[in-house]
Scaffold this motif. Structure first.
Motif, PDB file in Angstrom:
ATOM      1  N   ILE A   1       0.836  -1.201   0.000  1.00 16.28           N
ATOM      2  CA  ILE A   1       0.000   0.000   0.000  1.00 16.28           C
ATOM      3  C   ILE A   1       0.872   1.253   0.000  1.00 16.28           C
ATOM      4  CG2 ILE A   1      -1.938  -1.150   1.152  1.00 16.28           C
ATOM      5  CD1 ILE A   1      -1.017   0.203   3.757  1.00 16.28           C
ATOM      6  N   THR A   2       2.114   1.098  -0.477  1.00 16.75           N
ATOM      7  CA  THR A   2       3.038   2.231  -0.477  1.00 16.75           C
ATOM      8  C   THR A   2       2.482   3.388  -1.290  1.00 16.75           C
ATOM      9  OG1 THR A   2       4.888   0.670  -0.283  1.00 16.75           O
ATOM     10  CG2 THR A   2       5.409   2.933  -0.951  1.00 16.75           C
ATOM     11  N   GLU A   3       1.983   3.092  -2.494  1.00 20.54           N
ATOM     12  CA  GLU A   3       1.470   4.158  -3.350  1.00 20.54           C
ATOM     13  C   GLU A   3       0.248   4.818  -2.729  1.00 20.54           C
ATOM     14  OE1 GLU A   3       2.854   5.493  -5.956  1.00 20.54           O
ATOM     15  OE2 GLU A   3       4.536   4.124  -5.635  1.00 20.54           O
ATOM     16  N   ARG A   4      -0.611   4.007  -2.086  1.00 27.37           N
ATOM     17  CA  ARG A   4      -1.782   4.585  -1.439  1.00 27.37           C
ATOM     18  C   ARG A   4      -1.383   5.529  -0.328  1.00 27.37           C
ATOM     19  NH1 ARG A   4      -5.207   1.124   2.490  1.00 27.37           N
ATOM     20  NH2 ARG A   4      -4.129   2.425   3.996  1.00 27.37           N
ATOM     21  N   LYS A   5      -0.366   5.130   0.466  1.00 27.77           N
ATOM     22  CA  LYS A   5       0.103   5.980   1.549  1.00 27.77           C
ATOM     23  C   LYS A   5       0.708   7.269   1.008  1.00 27.77           C
ATOM     24  CE  LYS A   5      -0.879   3.925   5.422  1.00 27.77           C
ATOM     25  NZ  LYS A   5      -1.658   4.620   6.480  1.00 27.77           N
ATOM     26  N   ARG A   6       1.430   7.145  -0.098  1.00 31.10           N
ATOM     27  CA  ARG A   6       1.992   8.355  -0.703  1.00 31.10           C
ATOM     28  C   ARG A   6       0.879   9.273  -1.189  1.00 31.10           C
ATOM     29  NH1 ARG A   6       6.691   5.204  -4.198  1.00 31.10           N
ATOM     30  NH2 ARG A   6       8.137   4.861  -2.440  1.00 31.10           N
ATOM     31  N   ALA A   7      -0.169   8.655  -1.760  1.00 31.90           N
ATOM     32  CA  ALA A   7      -1.299   9.464  -2.227  1.00 31.90           C
ATOM     33  C   ALA A   7      -2.001  10.140  -1.059  1.00 31.90           C
ATOM     34  CB  ALA A   7      -2.283   8.579  -2.999  1.00 31.90           C
ATOM     35  N   GLU A   8      -2.125   9.417   0.068  1.00 33.01           N
ATOM     36  CA  GLU A   8      -2.751  10.009   1.251  1.00 33.01           C
ATOM     37  C   GLU A   8      -1.928  11.177   1.772  1.00 33.01           C
ATOM     38  OE1 GLU A   8      -3.129   6.823   3.980  1.00 33.01           O
ATOM     39  OE2 GLU A   8      -4.879   5.925   2.984  1.00 33.01           O
ATOM     40  N   GLU A   9      -0.607  11.029   1.749  1.00 33.51           N
ATOM     41  CA  GLU A   9       0.253  12.120   2.200  1.00 33.51           C
ATOM     42  C   GLU A   9       0.140  13.310   1.258  1.00 33.51           C
ATOM     43  OE1 GLU A   9       2.969  14.351   4.347  1.00 33.51           O
ATOM     44  OE2 GLU A   9       1.801  12.570   4.872  1.00 33.51           O
ATOM     45  N   ALA A  10       0.072  13.021  -0.060  1.00 32.94           N
ATOM     46  CA  ALA A  10      -0.089  14.109  -1.024  1.00 32.94           C
ATOM     47  C   ALA A  10      -1.431  14.805  -0.816  1.00 32.94           C
ATOM     48  CB  ALA A  10       0.022  13.565  -2.446  1.00 32.94           C
ATOM     49  N   LEU A  11      -2.471  14.007  -0.515  1.00 29.22           N
ATOM     50  CA  LEU A  11      -3.783  14.581  -0.258  1.00 29.22           C
ATOM     51  C   LEU A  11      -3.756  15.447   0.999  1.00 29.22           C
ATOM     52  CD1 LEU A  11      -6.797  14.807  -0.891  1.00 29.22           C
ATOM     53  CD2 LEU A  11      -7.157  12.701   0.421  1.00 29.22           C
ATOM     54  N   ARG A  12      -3.054  14.969   2.026  1.00 29.04           N
ATOM     55  CA  ARG A  12      -2.959  15.759   3.255  1.00 29.04           C
ATOM     56  C   ARG A  12      -2.276  17.101   2.985  1.00 29.04           C
ATOM     57  NH1 ARG A  12       0.298  17.375   6.820  1.00 29.04           N
ATOM     58  NH2 ARG A  12       2.082  16.455   5.748  1.00 29.04           N
ATOM     59  N   GLU A  13      -1.208  17.065   2.193  1.00 32.39           N
ATOM     60  CA  GLU A  13      -0.514  18.315   1.859  1.00 32.39           C
ATOM     61  C   GLU A  13      -1.418  19.218   1.025  1.00 32.39           C
ATOM     62  OE1 GLU A  13       3.028  17.134  -0.088  1.00 32.39           O
ATOM     63  OE2 GLU A  13       4.014  16.378   1.732  1.00 32.39           O
ATOM     64  N   SER A  14      -2.192  18.609   0.095  1.00 27.63           N
ATOM     65  CA  SER A  14      -3.102  19.394  -0.717  1.00 27.63           C
ATOM     66  C   SER A  14      -4.184  20.043   0.148  1.00 27.63           C
ATOM     67  CB  SER A  14      -3.750  18.502  -1.784  1.00 27.63           C
ATOM     68  OG  SER A  14      -4.711  19.197  -2.517  1.00 27.63           O
TER      69      SER A  14
END
Length: 592
Positions: free
Chosen positions: A245-258
């Motif tokens: 789920i590495t990519e999902r976690k990265r997407a969640e972090e990107a979403l948090r920053e957004s």
């Protein structure tokens, strides 16, 4: 002393004489073979003791001469730890044991006694069989799954196998240092805590955590393992699988920053505030987010609004609040934009006008959520009020010149009312179709609409389609198939009567389901709307003519008003009015 030792040893022991008869057996022998009395076995030849079936390691029934004891009696040679399975036909269960037979010879070389030992290893064989099946299941899981799969010891102290699929390093040899090898130190306490909880409750282990990847970098996995229990309910092993789920976690972090960037943007919008609220299943409204602009606009704290939405609603006058709730209900029902301007009275007594604009969307769980913005439009509303005063004076001047138009409008309204009454007189028939049997039911009005003989049976579905206009059949068929999935549909289509006449009808249908949620019937109504369609077309022509006439008359009146305004323009003393009047000069505004 030797006999005392024999009587107390846990393994079964028997002494066989030179003829093959049982001379002595100990209690463990009696227990292994389920004997109640020594009389059931003593002085009975082992060859004649036929109620026990003996099988070899390959599962095949052994010939009596190949039994360990008989083999020692027959050959005079010792037999060491021969693995056999014996079955008592009365119980129909296999007992696995290792049997040894050691002949004791006389001086003349003949057999004096044979000492036989019986070691019950049934539990060990069951454990070996369970392990074999476990390994087969694991291999099947490895073959069928594209995820990381692993096996762990009952207490998770040892990783027995792990197939990393190139994502994680494989573990082919059992390892007791798996936690240090795979999990970063910061995540190890959390992993250990969840593992201990799963062990203590014998429940499923599942956790998202970071791992050290095969290339040495850090990634994320979602790991889930189930305990394998034996007949006694004890954990014998854990089977697990892990997803990358590495990519999902990265997407969640990107979403948090957004979202953080959006928050900063919302907090700094001039005269505005960004918000998000949700309708809960119980009908309550809850704000999920409000930017700090609400504190400047409404003089209330963000946390107070998030905790209690009525903190904001109390600022809206009751007569407007009712409209707000009605507009929200419409927006929720149609998933349409909510757009409204309302006055608000702030805690310091100041009154402001706010424009509320939001757009709803449906969440996966069925709830509806709105994303919106609140804008302070107080200055615009004040300018509108000033302009409305000018418009009021203009309207007074126009009233005298528009009486004829009003009469024409009233006449048209009366015509529309008559048309509405005519529409209510349209015939409506009801029908029903049994999906299981294929039979249909029509009311009397249905037969009149389709010009059919009511003494005949209602046509089945395939015959009914023959009444539908060829260009509308596929459309109707598609709608009814969607209706079977649980939707209520309302459509209009054309039918062709037996004399070739085309009529327009309106149909609404609903599906009935049984207790297992299988569609069993469709019922609905059909209304002949041919006259309504023709009337609507006629009204459209009338409306077009009316608009042209009204436009012509008002345009003439506005030319007169414009001339009057030119004569009074120098009397305006309000700068805002003068500015608006100057901007309006020379523009021609659409009337309708």
């Amino acid at each position: 002393m030797v006999m005392t030792l024999v009587q107390n040893v846990k393994s079964g022991v028997a002494l066989i004489d030179e003829t093959g008869r049982f001379a002595v057996v100990n209690p463990s022998f009696m227990q292994i073979f389920g004997l109640d009395s020594e009389l059931d076995i003593l002085n009975i030849n082992s060859q004649e003791w036929s109620r026990w079936e003996v099988y070899g390691e390959d599962g095949k029934l052994l010939h009596v001469d190949d039994h360990p004891v008989r083999k020692a009696v027959r050959t005079g040679k010792p037999v060491k730890d021969q693995l056999v399975a014996v079955r008592n036909p009365e119980e129909n269960e296999l007992t696995w044991m290792l049997i040894s037979a050691e002949p004791v010879m006389k001086e003349n070389g003949h057999i004096y006694r044979i000492i036989c030992t019986y070691h019950d290893i049934t539990e060990r064989k069951r454990a070996e069989e369970a392990l074999r099946k476990s390994e087969e299941r694991f291999r099947a899981l490895v073959t069928a799954s594209s995820e990381v799969v692993y096996r762990v010891s009952p207490d998770w102290s040892e990783m027995r196998q792990l197939y990393g699929r190139g994502f994680l390093a494989d573990t082919e040899i059992p390892s007791s240092s798996w936690l240090q090898e795979y999990v970063p130190p910061e995540d190890q306490p959390r992993v250990t805590a969840v593992v201990n909880e799963a062990i203590s409750t014998k429940s499923i282990y599942q956790l998202e955590h970071r791992v050290r990847l095969a290339d040495g970098s850090l990634g994320w996995i979602f790991s889930r393992a189930v305990p394998m229990l034996n007949a006694n309910g004890e954990i014998v092993e854990w089977f697990g699988a892990a997803s990358d789920i590495t990519e999902r976690k990265r997407a969640e972090e990107a979403l948090r920053e957004s979202e953080e960037r959006l928050r900063l943007l919302g907090d700094n919008l001039p005269n505005s505030a960004v918000y998000q609220y949700i309708h809960e299943p119980d009908g309550s409204v809850r704000f999920l987010y409000f930017s700090t602009g609400i504190e400047r606009l409404n003089g209330i704290n963000v946390q107070d609004v998030l905790r209690d939405p009525s903190t904001l609603y109390r600022q809206v006058p009751p007569e407007y609040l009712e409209r707000v709730f009605e507009a929200e209900a419409l927006s929720a029902r149609e998933l349409s934009d909510f757009d409204m301007e309302v006055p608000m009275r702030l805690p310091d007594g100041q009154e402001k006008w706010m424009r509320l604009h939001s757009r709803p969307r449906r969440l996966h769980d069925g709830r509806k959520i709105w994303d919106g913005v609140q804008i302070d439009v107080t200055k615009q509303k004040q300018a509108e009020e000033d302009l409305n005063k000018v418009h009021y004076n203009l309207e007074k001047l126009v009233e005298e010149r528009t009486s004829e138009l009003e009469k024409a409008y009233i006449s048209l309204k009366e015509s529309e009312k008559g048309l509405a009454e005519a529409q209510r007189m349209a015939h409506i028939g009801n029908w029903e179709w049994d999906i299981v049997t294929g039979k249909a039911y029509w009311s009397e009005e249905m037969y009149r609409i389709f010009r059919c003989d009511s003494r005949e049976s209602a046509p089945p579905y395939n015959e009914f389609l023959n009444y539908v206009h060829p260009e509308d059949r596929d459309y109707l068929d598609s709608v009814l198939k969607k209706a079977v999935k649980g939707r209520i549909h309302s459509i209009e289509y054309r039918i062709v009567l037996a004399n070739g006449e085309e009529r327009a009808v309106h149909m609404q249908s609903e599906v009935i389901f049984d207790g297992k949620n299988n569609p069993i019937r469709i019922k609905g109504i059909i209304q002949d709307i041919t006259e309504r369609k023709e009337t609507e077309e006629a009204l459209k022509n009338i409306e077009t003519a009316r608009k042209k006439e009204i436009h012509h008359r008002i345009k003439n009146n506005l030319q007169v008003i414009s001339s009057l305004l030119d004569l009074q323009a120098d009397k305006f003393d309000n700068p805002t009015v003068i500015n608006y009047y100057g901007s309006a000069e020379g523009h021609e505004y659409p009337v309708l």
